[in-house]
Motif scaffolding. Sequence first.
Motif, mmCIF file in Angstrom:
data_model
loop_
_atom_site.group_PDB
_atom_site.id
_atom_site.type_symbol
_atom_site.label_atom_id
_atom_site.label_comp_id
_atom_site.label_asym_id
_atom_site.label_seq_id
_atom_site.Cartn_x
_atom_site.Cartn_y
_atom_site.Cartn_z
ATOM 1 N N ALA A 20 0.830 -1.210 0.000
ATOM 2 C CA ALA A 20 0.000 0.000 0.000
ATOM 3 C C ALA A 20 0.864 1.259 0.000
ATOM 4 O O ALA A 20 0.542 2.257 -0.655
ATOM 5 C CB ALA A 20 -0.918 -0.012 1.220
ATOM 6 N N VAL A 21 1.998 1.180 0.702
ATOM 7 C CA VAL A 21 2.890 2.345 0.785
ATOM 8 C C VAL A 21 3.487 2.653 -0.597
ATOM 9 O O VAL A 21 3.523 3.812 -1.028
ATOM 10 C CB VAL A 21 4.001 2.080 1.840
ATOM 11 N N LYS A 48 -8.601 2.424 1.363
ATOM 12 C CA LYS A 48 -8.611 0.964 1.392
ATOM 13 C C LYS A 48 -7.726 0.462 0.248
ATOM 14 O O LYS A 48 -7.743 1.057 -0.833
ATOM 15 C CB LYS A 48 -10.043 0.465 1.209
ATOM 16 N N TYR A 49 -6.996 -0.593 0.522
ATOM 17 C CA TYR A 49 -6.110 -1.107 -0.526
ATOM 18 C C TYR A 49 -6.230 -2.617 -0.612
ATOM 19 O O TYR A 49 -6.222 -3.313 0.406
ATOM 20 C CB TYR A 49 -4.660 -0.698 -0.230
ATOM 21 N N LEU A 51 -4.340 -5.717 -1.870
ATOM 22 C CA LEU A 51 -2.975 -6.110 -2.248
ATOM 23 C C LEU A 51 -2.964 -7.011 -3.482
ATOM 24 O O LEU A 51 -2.099 -6.896 -4.341
ATOM 25 C CB LEU A 51 -2.350 -6.847 -1.049
#
Lengths: 107, 359
Positions: A20-21, A48-49, A51
Amino acid sequence: MEFCYLDITLDLAVEKSISAVSFKGHVIKCVKNVFGEFGASHKIDVLKYDLINRSAIIRCPSTFYVKLLSALTLSGEFEGLACCYRLNRSSPYLLSLLSNSRTYEHC
Amino acid sequence: MLCPEVWDFDSALKNTHIHRKSGNEILEHCEDVISNHHLNHHVSVLISDCESIPEDLSNILKTDCEYYRVHLPLASLIDKEFIDLFILAGGEVSALSIGTRLDADDCSAALLPSGHFVLSVGGDRFRSLGIEGVATSPDRYGIVIDLRKPYFKPGKSNYDRTLRSLSKFDPVNFDFIIAWEPHDEKICPSTIAKYLADKGYRVQQCQPHFEYKVDNAVSIPSLRETPETELLEWLGAHSLGVFRKDSSITSPETAEYLSSYEAPTDCTKSKKTILFQWTGFFTRKRFVHLFKKLRHYSSEKLKDSSWISLTVQGFMDSPVAWKCTPHGLYRNSDEQYTIFIEKEKLQCMAVLPSNGKIK
């Protein structure tokens, strides 16, 4: 402040999972490439992520929506890999992102 | 010479506003909102604090909520026999073309429970059809035909011309999702599927998709103190799972870097929060029934400090949003409504077109 919400997916030439980063870092880099330091100073939030699919729900100020979208459209590279951003849905209401009738399969 | 604007770009998305209503006549207003939103795609119900999963609520949009996917020509929806059997006899037909994008494709069609057949067509198509309509956006026209009118029948020039134009339509067949609410409970809603299958059209039964989520120890914002934009944002964030523990967030610093979103300050902790979500195609009558059930549940079992929210969204490519008003090209399906139900109080927030009204 009024916000806009975007549901976006990062498509890569090669399957690769991204944290996410790194995802947010790339979004900011895209904005900086087109609109410089001033553009990158706007607040962009990854709410919201996902992956696995590299898709995220992001929030930006309404006044910056058009510029963010153009910066994402113009991006073509992620760490040396060809990439593009796909906009699944956008709305000034976060609730609207709950469903997407265009992609829903009736069966 | 004036300098052209090269920096400030307004978001084209913001052409709706939130209409908040509470107080007197709120029950009638809520019922109006529900019955004027004809084509419904997604519904979510959040119970902010409860002990156990209410089974009667979770089953409400699962049983007898089938709808049908049918491949048929537009002209078949204005067939006299079809109108007589399913519309004039007192039932309510809801139908919508799918796979037809409002902003990119030439035609999108819907049949509303009020008996209106609605088409949204491009400029060239509109001129070739020769049916009366109004411009809804640049080079886009809306056609509304009232199928309940007594003069709309074979032999009358209006009917014959419309039938002729729709019969020549290219492509001939469209994919429709269709649901019928009969006027009599003894009649099975699947009668419409049998009728269409007997006519030789390909009919497929569809079931709504249902899921539910239970969260513990959630901070619930107060309905009275929180501004509507923050309340709807929180509801959206909770429904999308923004607050759930995520493997992508490894430390508080990461969370801080990713998002600056802050939940409303005036919150109370709930023991158990339940979120029901249904997706598919629902007639307005289903929501009238669901709304009644939710009000009954709130008066019988809801805790004093907790509340229920009912959020209903339409289709992105539906030619209409509220009643027969055309759906804006850039509005997606933002036109939606959320009703908050407390023990003895209701509150409705409907997202309407800018300066628009439901009625």
